[in-house]
Write a protein that holds these residues in place. Structure first.
Motif, PDB file in Angstrom:
ATOM      1  N   LEU A  44       0.830  -1.203   0.000  1.00 21.77           N
ATOM      2  CA  LEU A  44       0.000   0.000   0.000  1.00 21.77           C
ATOM      3  C   LEU A  44       0.864   1.254   0.000  1.00 21.77           C
ATOM      4  O   LEU A  44       0.594   2.205  -0.734  1.00 21.77           O
ATOM      5  N   TYR A  45       1.916   1.274   0.803  1.00 21.89           N
ATOM      6  CA  TYR A  45       2.822   2.425   0.856  1.00 21.89           C
ATOM      7  C   TYR A  45       3.492   2.636  -0.498  1.00 21.89           C
ATOM      8  O   TYR A  45       3.599   3.763  -0.967  1.00 21.89           O
ATOM      9  N   ILE A  46       3.935   1.562  -1.123  1.00 21.14           N
ATOM     10  CA  ILE A  46       4.594   1.677  -2.426  1.00 21.14           C
ATOM     11  C   ILE A  46       3.627   2.250  -3.457  1.00 21.14           C
ATOM     12  O   ILE A  46       3.983   3.142  -4.237  1.00 21.14           O
ATOM     13  N   ARG A  47       2.388   1.774  -3.464  1.00 18.08           N
ATOM     14  CA  ARG A  47       1.383   2.315  -4.393  1.00 18.08           C
ATOM     15  C   ARG A  47       1.120   3.788  -4.112  1.00 18.08           C
ATOM     16  O   ARG A  47       1.014   4.600  -5.022  1.00 18.08           O
ATOM     17  N   TYR A  48       1.016   4.132  -2.844  1.00 17.93           N
ATOM     18  CA  TYR A  48       0.762   5.516  -2.447  1.00 17.93           C
ATOM     19  C   TYR A  48       1.895   6.431  -2.918  1.00 17.93           C
ATOM     20  O   TYR A  48       1.646   7.509  -3.466  1.00 17.93           O
ATOM     21  N   ILE A  49       3.129   6.020  -2.722  1.00 17.63           N
ATOM     22  CA  ILE A  49       4.268   6.832  -3.124  1.00 17.63           C
ATOM     23  C   ILE A  49       4.310   6.981  -4.643  1.00 17.63           C
ATOM     24  O   ILE A  49       4.617   8.055  -5.168  1.00 17.63           O
ATOM     25  N   ARG A  50       4.003   5.931  -5.376  1.00 16.11           N
ATOM     26  CA  ARG A  50       3.991   6.023  -6.838  1.00 16.11           C
ATOM     27  C   ARG A  50       2.900   6.983  -7.318  1.00 16.11           C
ATOM     28  O   ARG A  50       3.122   7.768  -8.243  1.00 16.11           O
ATOM     29  N   ILE A  51       1.734   6.924  -6.698  1.00 14.01           N
ATOM     30  CA  ILE A  51       0.662   7.862  -7.050  1.00 14.01           C
ATOM     31  C   ILE A  51       1.087   9.288  -6.726  1.00 14.01           C
ATOM     32  O   ILE A  51       0.859  10.211  -7.517  1.00 14.01           O
ATOM     33  N   LEU A  52       1.708   9.476  -5.587  1.00 15.35           N
ATOM     34  CA  LEU A  52       2.208  10.795  -5.209  1.00 15.35           C
ATOM     35  C   LEU A  52       3.267  11.281  -6.201  1.00 15.35           C
ATOM     36  O   LEU A  52       3.329  12.474  -6.517  1.00 15.35           O
ATOM     37  N   GLY A  53       4.083  10.387  -6.720  1.00 12.67           N
ATOM     38  CA  GLY A  53       5.065  10.749  -7.732  1.00 12.67           C
ATOM     39  C   GLY A  53       4.414  11.249  -9.008  1.00 12.67           C
ATOM     40  O   GLY A  53       4.853  12.239  -9.600  1.00 12.67           O
ATOM     41  N   VAL A  54       3.352  10.576  -9.432  1.00  5.41           N
ATOM     42  CA  VAL A  54       2.608  11.018 -10.614  1.00  5.41           C
ATOM     43  C   VAL A  54       2.014  12.408 -10.368  1.00  5.41           C
ATOM     44  O   VAL A  54       2.059  13.283 -11.235  1.00  5.41           O
ATOM     45  N   VAL A  55       1.483  12.622  -9.179  1.00  5.79           N
ATOM     46  CA  VAL A  55       0.904  13.925  -8.835  1.00  5.79           C
ATOM     47  C   VAL A  55       1.985  15.011  -8.880  1.00  5.79           C
ATOM     48  O   VAL A  55       1.751  16.105  -9.413  1.00  5.79           O
ATOM     49  N   CYS A  56       3.157  14.730  -8.359  1.00  5.03           N
ATOM     50  CA  CYS A  56       4.252  15.706  -8.385  1.00  5.03           C
ATOM     51  C   CYS A  56       4.620  16.075  -9.819  1.00  5.03           C
ATOM     52  O   CYS A  56       4.829  17.252 -10.137  1.00  5.03           O
ATOM     53  N   ILE A  57       4.709  15.092 -10.677  1.00  9.52           N
ATOM     54  CA  ILE A  57       5.047  15.355 -12.074  1.00  9.52           C
ATOM     55  C   ILE A  57       3.950  16.171 -12.742  1.00  9.52           C
ATOM     56  O   ILE A  57       4.231  17.130 -13.476  1.00  9.52           O
ATOM     57  N   LEU A  58       2.692  15.835 -12.493  1.00 13.79           N
ATOM     58  CA  LEU A  58       1.590  16.600 -13.078  1.00 13.79           C
ATOM     59  C   LEU A  58       1.583  18.039 -12.595  1.00 13.79           C
ATOM     60  O   LEU A  58       1.356  18.970 -13.384  1.00 13.79           O
ATOM     61  N   VAL A  59       1.839  18.249 -11.316  1.00 15.32           N
ATOM     62  CA  VAL A  59       1.887  19.614 -10.774  1.00 15.32           C
ATOM     63  C   VAL A  59       3.026  20.394 -11.428  1.00 15.32           C
ATOM     64  O   VAL A  59       2.858  21.567 -11.779  1.00 15.32           O
ATOM     65  N   ALA A  60       4.166  19.764 -11.623  1.00 18.83           N
ATOM     66  CA  ALA A  60       5.294  20.436 -12.266  1.00 18.83           C
ATOM     67  C   ALA A  60       4.955  20.819 -13.705  1.00 18.83           C
ATOM     68  O   ALA A  60       5.268  21.931 -14.150  1.00 18.83           O
ATOM     69  N   ILE A  61       4.303  19.932 -14.424  1.00 15.75           N
ATOM     70  CA  ILE A  61       3.923  20.213 -15.810  1.00 15.75           C
ATOM     71  C   ILE A  61       2.902  21.337 -15.861  1.00 15.75           C
ATOM     72  O   ILE A  61       3.016  22.272 -16.670  1.00 15.75           O
ATOM     73  N   ILE A  62       1.900  21.286 -15.005  1.00 15.92           N
ATOM     74  CA  ILE A  62       0.878  22.337 -14.975  1.00 15.92           C
ATOM     75  C   ILE A  62       1.495  23.676 -14.589  1.00 15.92           C
ATOM     76  O   ILE A  62       1.172  24.713 -15.187  1.00 15.92           O
ATOM     77  N   ALA A  63       2.405  23.676 -13.618  1.00 18.94           N
ATOM     78  CA  ALA A  63       3.063  24.917 -13.211  1.00 18.94           C
ATOM     79  C   ALA A  63       3.864  25.504 -14.377  1.00 18.94           C
ATOM     80  O   ALA A  63       3.824  26.719 -14.608  1.00 18.94           O
ATOM     81  N   GLU A  64       4.561  24.673 -15.109  1.00 17.25           N
ATOM     82  CA  GLU A  64       5.334  25.167 -16.247  1.00 17.25           C
ATOM     83  C   GLU A  64       4.417  25.749 -17.322  1.00 17.25           C
ATOM     84  O   GLU A  64       4.714  26.803 -17.895  1.00 17.25           O
ATOM     85  N   ILE A  65       3.302  25.092 -17.587  1.00 20.43           N
ATOM     86  CA  ILE A  65       2.350  25.608 -18.575  1.00 20.43           C
ATOM     87  C   ILE A  65       1.788  26.958 -18.116  1.00 20.43           C
ATOM     88  O   ILE A  65       1.695  27.897 -18.916  1.00 20.43           O
ATOM     89  N   VAL A  66       1.444  27.057 -16.852  1.00 18.95           N
ATOM     90  CA  VAL A  66       0.927  28.328 -16.323  1.00 18.95           C
ATOM     91  C   VAL A  66       1.975  29.422 -16.447  1.00 18.95           C
ATOM     92  O   VAL A  66       1.670  30.551 -16.843  1.00 18.95           O
ATOM     93  N   PHE A  67       3.224  29.115 -16.123  1.00 14.44           N
ATOM     94  CA  PHE A  67       4.285  30.115 -16.233  1.00 14.44           C
ATOM     95  C   PHE A  67       4.510  30.529 -17.683  1.00 14.44           C
ATOM     96  O   PHE A  67       4.800  31.681 -17.961  1.00 14.44           O
ATOM     97  N   LEU A  68       4.379  29.577 -18.602  1.00 11.22           N
ATOM     98  CA  LEU A  68       4.550  29.926 -20.014  1.00 11.22           C
ATOM     99  C   LEU A  68       3.403  30.797 -20.523  1.00 11.22           C
ATOM    100  O   LEU A  68       3.627  31.713 -21.314  1.00 11.22           O
ATOM    101  N   ILE A  69       2.183  30.512 -20.086  1.00 14.49           N
ATOM    102  CA  ILE A  69       1.023  31.276 -20.551  1.00 14.49           C
ATOM    103  C   ILE A  69       0.979  32.661 -19.923  1.00 14.49           C
ATOM    104  O   ILE A  69       0.782  33.668 -20.609  1.00 14.49           O
TER     105      ILE A  69
END
Length: 73
Positions: A44-69
Motif C-alpha cells: 500500500l505504501y509503495i502504491r501511495y508513493i507512486r501515485i504521489l510521484g505522478v501527482v508531483c510530475i503533473l503539478v510540475a507540468i501544470i506549473a510550467e504551462i501556467v508560467f509559459l502562458i
C-alpha cells in the motif's frame, strides 16, 4: 532571481516525482531511516508513493504551462 526559484521548484518536483515512481523503496528508507531497523514498506505504501510521484510530475507540468502562458514572476 524569481525565475531561478521557479525553475528549481519545478525541477525538484520533476526529480522527486521520478524517484517516487522508479524507486519507492528508497523514499521509504529516507523517510524511516531513524525509526525502523531492517523494515520493509508495505504494498500500500509503495502504491501511495507512486501515485504521489505522478501527482508531483503533473503539478510540475501544470506549473510550467501556467508560467509559459501567464509569464514568469
Amino acid at each position: 532571481m524569481e525565475i531561478l526559484k521557479e525553475i528549481l521548484a519545478i525541477a525538484f518536483l520533476l526529480i522527486s516525482g521520478i524517484v517516487m515512481i522508479v524507486k519507492p523503496e528508497f523514499v521509504w528508507k529516507v523517510d524511516h531511516f531513524l525509526t525502523v531497523k531492517d523494515g520493509e514498506p508495505t504494498d500500500l505504501y509503495i502504491r501511495y508513493i507512486r501515485i504521489l510521484g505522478v501527482v508531483c510530475i503533473l503539478v510540475a507540468i501544470i506549473a510550467e504551462i501556467v508560467f509559459l502562458i501567464y509569464g514568469r514572476g
